[in-house]
Write an enzyme that holds these catalytic residues in place. Structure first.
Site, PDB file in Angstrom:
ATOM      1  N   GLY A 179       0.817  -1.209   0.000  1.00 59.86           N
ATOM      2  CA  GLY A 179       0.000   0.000   0.000  1.00 59.86           C
ATOM      3  C   GLY A 179       0.848   1.255   0.000  1.00 59.86           C
ATOM      4  N   ASP A 180       2.113   1.131   0.403  1.00 57.73           N
ATOM      5  CA  ASP A 180       3.082   2.216   0.330  1.00 57.73           C
ATOM      6  C   ASP A 180       4.010   2.071  -0.869  1.00 57.73           C
ATOM      7  OD1 ASP A 180       2.591   3.855   2.672  1.00 57.73           O
ATOM      8  OD2 ASP A 180       3.307   2.188   3.873  1.00 57.73           O
ATOM      9  N   ILE A 181       4.541   0.870  -1.056  1.00 56.49           N
ATOM     10  CA  ILE A 181       5.621   0.676  -2.019  1.00 56.49           C
ATOM     11  C   ILE A 181       5.138   0.779  -3.462  1.00 56.49           C
ATOM     12  CG2 ILE A 181       7.254  -1.045  -2.895  1.00 56.49           C
ATOM     13  CD1 ILE A 181       7.741  -1.863   0.014  1.00 56.49           C
TER      14      ILE A 181
END
Length: 407
Positions: A179-181
């Site tokens: 969800g970040d990367i």
């Protein structure tokens, strides 16, 4: 990126105002390929410096593994952006920058008087990129725009958790912080696209990546599945909703993955299993036939794998059928592929007598190779060097430090 050899982005200056994972990962990708990334952090340091793990003999705790991994190759300038002098210094940096990246909530930079429109006046060719949970109103005002978001929120709302898990009643968060990367990787791509445009035209722009949008795009399969069938996909364990067999299977000493995306792979697999008649069995002849009888097809493969070790399965399948063991971190360290590809690199950890290992860049280039050339910086480690290069005199630097504008 070997020492002394410039990367493809050499000569590119990036102002990095990011924290946590998504933003730092994005700017890490740029730094790994030669960009000069100046990390602007509070005078008391980026809060993620306090996240572990820490080496056992490290009592200084300048930063832990979380910070080390995604802030390598960067310079650190500790600066208080809430003070007028700090804002003026940022504006001076922006005038000679190519890119600025931030991942604050929408409106934070505007309230500081440092929003895109202000910075674009200082530098019309600036590429200004933001990574937020639900995007920026400049490109589409989401009803969720003011909500904070982290990896788990993006995974849940974007659909990744909704199609991951042992069954439809048990959605599961994916281990790595996708969800970040994934938004970080998309932002890096967007930055380079906008940078290319700016290089040709002199025109900068605002690049906006929403974490929610990014995970929806990552889960593109569920979008067309719903459109085509009218049904929301659900978790289906470790098999695939469209391909069969395609998933994990038990081995005597762990788990392996086997995939047969083409019927020819199924034919090869049945021969290796000693069951060549299954290739012409009307229940299993084509992928769609196998999907219709997935439970039986999977059971047949499980029956064969269960009595063999991972090494024995690997030897039997060779290069004929797509296969991979389910690796632990220890397995990854031991795999000679990692050494040949130089994917695990050692860097210094301040405060520890021994180096630590982090993952390198997977993007390989033959003329301008990227990579890890230095550890993450300590707080404000490069403040003086960056400001001196900017034309700030030593007396002014000392005055700014005394006023706690810089550290």
């Amino acid at each position: 990126m070997p020492q002394g050899q410039p990367g493809a982005l050499a000569g590119t200056r990036v102002i990095d105002l990011t924290q946590m994972l998504a933003g730092p990962y994005c700017t890490m990708m740029l730094a790994d390929h030669g960009a000069e990334v100046i990390k602007i952090e509070p005078v008391d340091g980026d809060p993620t410096r306090h996240f572990g793990p820490f080496p056992a003999d490290d009592t200084a705790h300048h930063f832990g593994g979380y910070f080390q991994s995604t802030n390598r190759n960067k310079l650190s300038l500790a600066l208080d952006l809430k003070k007028p002098e700090g804002k003026k210094l940022l504006l001076r940096l922006v005038r000679d920058a190519d890119v600025l990246v931030e991942n604050f909530r929408a409106g934070v930079m505007d309230r500081l008087g440092l929003g895109y429109e202000v910075l674009a006046k200082e530098n019309p060719r600036l590429v200004y990129a933001s990574i937020r949970g639900f995007g920026d109103p400049r490109t589409g005002a989401s009803p969720h725009v003011d909500r904070p978001a982290f990896d788990v929120v993006a995974q849940a709302m974007g659909g990744a958790m909704g199609i991951t898990g042992p069954d439809e009643r048990t959605p599961i968060k994916i281990g790595p912080g996708i969800g970040d990367i994934f938004p970080a990787a998309l932002a890096a791509f967007g930055i380079l696209a906008a940078y290319h445009h700016a290089a040709r035209t002199g025109q900068g722009q605002f690049v906006d990546v929403a974490m929610y949008d990014s995970i929806v795009s990552l889960c593109e399969r569920m979008v067309y599945q719903y459109s085509y069938t009218g049904r929301s996909p659900v978790p289906e364990g470790n098999q695939h909703p469209i391909l069969c067999p395609f998933g994990t299977f038990p081995a005597r000493d762990g788990q392996v993955t086997i995939g047969c995306p083409r019927d020819s792979f199924w034919t090869e697999l049945t021969e290796i299993m000693g069951r060549p008649e299954l290739a012409s069995d009307p229940r299993f002849r084509t992928n769609n036939d196998r999907l219709a009888h997935r439970r039986e097809a999977v059971a047949l493969v499980e029956e064969w794998t269960r009595t063999r070790s991972k090494a024995e399965i690997a030897e039997a399948l060779g290069v004929r059928v797509p296969f991979g063991p389910v690796n632990t971190a220890a397995d990854i360290y031991a795999d000679p592929h990692m050494a040949v590809r130089e994917m695990l690199v050692e860097v210094e950890h301040p405060g520890s007598s021994a180096p630590v290992t982090i993952a390198s860049t997977p993007i390989r280039m033959t003329v301008t190779p990227g990579g890890v050339v230095r550890r993450a910086p300590t707080t404000g480690e490069h403040t003086d060097a960056v400001l001196l290069a900017l034309g700030v005199g030593a007396d002014e630097i000392a005055s700014l430090r005394a006023a706690k504008v810089i550290a």
